[in-house]
Motif scaffolding. Structure first.
Motif, mmCIF file in Angstrom:
data_model
loop_
_atom_site.group_PDB
_atom_site.id
_atom_site.type_symbol
_atom_site.label_atom_id
_atom_site.label_comp_id
_atom_site.label_asym_id
_atom_site.label_seq_id
_atom_site.Cartn_x
_atom_site.Cartn_y
_atom_site.Cartn_z
ATOM 1 N N SER A 1 -13.918 43.672 2.322
ATOM 2 C CA SER A 1 -13.186 44.680 3.094
ATOM 3 C C SER A 1 -11.742 44.244 3.338
ATOM 4 O O SER A 1 -10.807 45.048 3.202
ATOM 5 N N LEU A 2 -11.553 42.970 3.676
ATOM 6 C CA LEU A 2 -10.197 42.470 3.917
ATOM 7 C C LEU A 2 -9.361 42.502 2.647
ATOM 8 O O LEU A 2 -8.162 42.805 2.680
ATOM 9 N N ALA A 3 -9.974 42.185 1.506
ATOM 10 C CA ALA A 3 -9.264 42.240 0.226
ATOM 11 C C ALA A 3 -8.859 43.677 -0.099
ATOM 12 O O ALA A 3 -7.752 43.932 -0.592
ATOM 13 N N ILE A 4 -9.753 44.633 0.174
ATOM 14 C CA ILE A 4 -9.433 46.050 -0.043
ATOM 15 C C ILE A 4 -8.273 46.476 0.860
ATOM 16 O O ILE A 4 -7.343 47.173 0.417
ATOM 17 N N ILE A 5 -8.305 46.038 2.119
ATOM 18 C CA ILE A 5 -7.223 46.368 3.056
ATOM 19 C C ILE A 5 -5.896 45.801 2.564
ATOM 20 O O ILE A 5 -4.869 46.487 2.561
ATOM 21 N N ALA A 6 -5.904 44.545 2.120
ATOM 22 C CA ALA A 6 -4.678 43.908 1.644
ATOM 23 C C ALA A 6 -4.151 44.589 0.380
ATOM 24 O O ALA A 6 -2.937 44.638 0.154
ATOM 25 N N ASP A 7 -5.046 45.140 -0.450
ATOM 26 C CA ASP A 7 -4.640 45.821 -1.684
ATOM 27 C C ASP A 7 -4.080 47.211 -1.420
ATOM 28 O O ASP A 7 -3.149 47.657 -2.104
ATOM 29 N N LEU A 8 -4.635 47.924 -0.451
ATOM 30 C CA LEU A 8 -4.313 49.337 -0.267
ATOM 31 C C LEU A 8 -3.356 49.631 0.885
ATOM 32 O O LEU A 8 -2.872 50.756 0.998
ATOM 33 N N VAL B 1 -3.321 41.584 -12.758
ATOM 34 C CA VAL B 1 -2.469 40.402 -12.540
ATOM 35 C C VAL B 1 -3.274 39.105 -12.578
ATOM 36 O O VAL B 1 -2.823 38.085 -12.072
ATOM 37 N N GLN B 2 -4.462 39.152 -13.164
ATOM 38 C CA GLN B 2 -5.283 37.946 -13.242
ATOM 39 C C GLN B 2 -4.727 36.964 -14.268
ATOM 40 O O GLN B 2 -4.331 37.346 -15.367
ATOM 41 N N ARG B 3 -4.712 35.681 -13.897
ATOM 42 C CA ARG B 3 -4.215 34.635 -14.781
ATOM 43 C C ARG B 3 -5.323 33.683 -15.211
ATOM 44 O O ARG B 3 -5.319 33.175 -16.334
ATOM 45 N N ASP B 4 -6.289 33.408 -14.319
ATOM 46 C CA ASP B 4 -7.349 32.439 -14.616
ATOM 47 C C ASP B 4 -8.478 33.105 -15.397
ATOM 48 O O ASP B 4 -8.983 34.161 -15.013
ATOM 49 N N TRP C 1 -10.787 26.875 -7.924
ATOM 50 C CA TRP C 1 -10.056 25.621 -7.718
ATOM 51 C C TRP C 1 -8.580 25.878 -7.436
ATOM 52 O O TRP C 1 -7.994 25.283 -6.534
ATOM 53 N N HIS C 2 -7.970 26.785 -8.187
ATOM 54 C CA HIS C 2 -6.555 27.091 -7.979
ATOM 55 C C HIS C 2 -6.312 27.659 -6.584
ATOM 56 O O HIS C 2 -5.270 27.416 -5.976
ATOM 57 N N THR C 3 -7.280 28.417 -6.088
ATOM 58 C CA THR C 3 -7.148 29.000 -4.749
ATOM 59 C C THR C 3 -7.232 27.923 -3.672
ATOM 60 O O THR C 3 -6.426 27.886 -2.739
ATOM 61 N N VAL C 4 -8.216 27.033 -3.801
ATOM 62 C CA VAL C 4 -8.406 25.968 -2.817
ATOM 63 C C VAL C 4 -7.261 24.962 -2.863
ATOM 64 O O VAL C 4 -6.902 24.362 -1.845
ATOM 65 N N ALA C 5 -6.673 24.777 -4.035
ATOM 66 C CA ALA C 5 -5.656 23.741 -4.219
ATOM 67 C C ALA C 5 -4.325 24.073 -3.537
ATOM 68 O O ALA C 5 -3.502 23.176 -3.319
ATOM 69 N N LYS C 6 -4.100 25.325 -3.198
ATOM 70 C CA LYS C 6 -2.816 25.715 -2.615
ATOM 71 C C LYS C 6 -2.765 25.331 -1.129
ATOM 72 O O LYS C 6 -3.623 25.722 -0.351
ATOM 73 N N ARG C 7 -1.730 24.586 -0.765
ATOM 74 C CA ARG C 7 -1.616 24.028 0.579
ATOM 75 C C ARG C 7 -1.543 25.137 1.648
ATOM 76 O O ARG C 7 -2.176 25.042 2.700
ATOM 77 N N ASP C 8 -0.749 26.164 1.377
ATOM 78 C CA ASP C 8 -0.613 27.245 2.356
ATOM 79 C C ASP C 8 -1.956 27.916 2.616
ATOM 80 O O ASP C 8 -2.266 28.296 3.752
ATOM 81 N N TYR C 9 -2.752 28.063 1.558
ATOM 82 C CA TYR C 9 -4.062 28.685 1.715
ATOM 83 C C TYR C 9 -4.970 27.821 2.587
ATOM 84 O O TYR C 9 -5.733 28.334 3.410
ATOM 85 N N ARG C 10 -4.872 26.512 2.404
ATOM 86 C CA ARG C 10 -5.729 25.608 3.182
ATOM 87 C C ARG C 10 -5.411 25.678 4.670
ATOM 88 O O ARG C 10 -6.297 25.548 5.514
ATOM 89 N N ASP D 1 -1.564 35.672 -2.359
ATOM 90 C CA ASP D 1 -0.960 36.609 -3.303
ATOM 91 C C ASP D 1 -2.042 37.563 -3.788
ATOM 92 O O ASP D 1 -3.237 37.285 -3.682
ATOM 93 N N MET D 2 -1.631 38.697 -4.369
ATOM 94 C CA MET D 2 -2.604 39.709 -4.792
ATOM 95 C C MET D 2 -3.645 39.148 -5.755
ATOM 96 O O MET D 2 -4.832 39.463 -5.656
ATOM 97 N N ALA D 3 -3.219 38.301 -6.677
ATOM 98 C CA ALA D 3 -4.133 37.764 -7.688
ATOM 99 C C ALA D 3 -5.215 36.871 -7.088
ATOM 100 O O ALA D 3 -6.257 36.648 -7.706
ATOM 101 N N ASP D 4 -4.971 36.352 -5.888
ATOM 102 C CA ASP D 4 -5.905 35.411 -5.264
ATOM 103 C C ASP D 4 -6.645 35.998 -4.063
ATOM 104 O O ASP D 4 -7.435 35.305 -3.425
ATOM 105 N N ARG D 5 -6.394 37.257 -3.729
ATOM 106 C CA ARG D 5 -6.890 37.797 -2.462
ATOM 107 C C ARG D 5 -8.411 37.769 -2.349
ATOM 108 O O ARG D 5 -8.959 37.416 -1.318
ATOM 109 N N GLY D 6 -9.096 38.182 -3.415
ATOM 110 C CA GLY D 6 -10.559 38.210 -3.359
ATOM 111 C C GLY D 6 -11.131 36.829 -3.118
ATOM 112 O O GLY D 6 -11.991 36.636 -2.255
ATOM 113 N N ALA D 7 -10.639 35.839 -3.893
ATOM 114 C CA ALA D 7 -11.125 34.466 -3.747
ATOM 115 C C ALA D 7 -10.765 33.910 -2.371
ATOM 116 O O ALA D 7 -11.581 33.265 -1.710
#
Length: 428
Positions: free
Chosen positions: A125-132, A200-203, A211-220, A338-344
């Motif tokens: 639900s939060l990912a949908i909110i952030a997208d729309l 906009v998917q890269r992985d 792993w890319h999602t967890v590795a980002k300091r701001d996300y942590r 970022d949008m590409a990482d929102r779901g994860a």
């Protein structure tokens, strides 16, 4: 501070999305929240100690947390509507099993199944909110969606308690599952595909994406803020009804009125807080609400036998503090990925929220002691002091989150300007 004219209105379809997400939140929150008012009934009916009941509450949270971590890598690989339908269907099945449980082990297993599916719905639900929805709209969206929390107390919990008193503690779960089935049909018919993130998917690998999602300091930092907030929120809740009955002197007949009053307060406050959080600093609003909650929490957990009207007042004041920090914190955290990482990001975030809540419920079950089925709870005030300490830490962590958002917004402004200057210089 934003002016009134800067508030972005919702489109007709956005209003439909808000309604759908609010209703899914209503049933998911109701399924989880109903455990607290049924706590005293369950503990007496199944002959449970506080520690065993704490495990029953945390079973949902732990399974939800594990589920979120397992699905996080896949969360941005599919249409979000399809994910919502799949997990909501599983949640309905798990809730039915809760209603069919006749023993403590069966209830425990059913709660685990419900958590495996229900715990992911909030992140979707939060990912949908952030997208729309734009960031300037999300405070209001969070306010309306989180009204499911208040609505569950105004309608769901009081009705659930009445139904439980008439037909047994199992019946509220079956009632929730029936309502969930209707909402699932509405989702299928009204919600459009939510799949822009797929462009906009890269992985290529789900594990690599995780792993890319967890590795980002701001996300942590965002993850840490959510986990700490959850510990503070979950610690007092599981034993709320047991404390009210055995310590404050309330009757089972007064519990529905208590929850209904708090819920009506929530329905009034949530839209106002949502609108306010789109106008003023979300962090300042969160800080004021948290300090408010800390003060009320210490007073409330140290009460003994208290007149019913005073219990109502304290519950309303506590609810005001809880909800007034829930909306701005959710809105801020939704702006971190970022949008590409929102779901994860949202899946991991929800997982940590659930796991932290499970740890909190288990810890509260260890701290709180009840000598007999009808004796007062002991050491509930200790839980209150722990909540105060954790709440103070949450202010610092959300301050870090607000700094991340400010930096992102600055970069969005600076980068286009720099690009424009480069084009002009090359043209000259």
């Amino acid at each position: 501070m934003k002016n009134k004219q800067d508030i972005i209105p919702f489109t007709g379809y956005q209003k439909i999305v808000v309604f759908i997400l609010a209703m899914t939140q209503f049933t998911v929150i109701l399924d989880f929240m109903i455990m607290s008012p049924l706590g005293d009934m369950l503990m007496k009916s199944l002959d449970l100690k506080p520690a065993a009941f704490g495990v029953a509450v945390s079973a949902y949270a732990f399974s939800a947390g594990i589920s979120g971590l397992l699905t996080a890598g896949f969360a941005d690989k599919f249409d979000r509507k399809k994910l919502l339908v799949f997990f909501y269907s599983g949640f309905i099945i798990g809730t039915v099993l809760c209603g069919l449980a006749t023993t403590y082990p069966m209830l425990l297993a059913a709660r685990i199944i419900t958590g495996l599916f229900g715990g992911v719905i909030g992140s979707i639900s939060l990912a949908i909110i952030a997208d729309l929805f734009a960031l300037e709209q999300r405070g209001r969206v969070m306010g309306f969606v989180q009204m499911g929390f208040g609505a569950s107390q105004v309608l769901g919990i009081p009705i659930g308690i009445y139904v439980a008193n008439a037909w047994g503690w199992e019946s509220p779960f079956l009632l929730t599952a029936g309502l969930g089935l209707i909402i699932a049909i509405v989702i299928l018919l009204q919600l459009k595909p939510v799949n822009q993130h797929l462009l906009v998917q890269r992985d290529t690998s789900a594990l690599k994406h995780l792993w890319h999602t967890v590795a980002k300091r701001d996300y942590r930092i965002g993850f840490a803020a959510t986990a700490v907030l959850s510990v503070g929120g979950f610690m007092m809740m599981p034993f709320g009804s047991a404390f009210a009955v055995n310590n404050l002197g309330l009757t089972n007949a007064q519990l529905p009125i208590l929850f209904m009053t708090s819920g009506i307060c929530s329905l009034v406050i949530m839209p106002l807080i949502g609108r306010l959080s789109d106008k003023v600093s979300k962090f300042k609003l969160f800080t004021i609400a948290t300090i408010w909650l800390m003060v009320v929490c210490v007073i409330y957990t140290n009460l003994s036998t208290t007149p019913f009207y005073l219990v109502l007042v304290f519950n309303v004041l506590m609810m005001m503090g809880m909800l007034s920090r829930m909306v701005p914190s959710s809105a801020l955290t939704s702006a971190v990925p970022d949008m590409a990482d929102r779901g994860a990001f949202m899946s991991i975030n929800a997982s940590l929220q659930q796991i932290a809540g499970g740890i909190a419920a288990t810890a509260a079950g260890i701290i709180v002691v009840q000598k007999t089925k009808f004796s007062p709870l002991e050491h509930y005030n200790t839980v209150g002091y722990v909540v105060v300490a954790i709440s103070a830490l949450s202010i610092f962590l959300l301050f870090r989150v607000s700094q991340i958002i400010a930096r992102k917004n600055t970069n969005k402004t600076v980068v286009p300007e720099a690009a424009a200057e480069m084009v002009l210089s090359e043209g000259i």
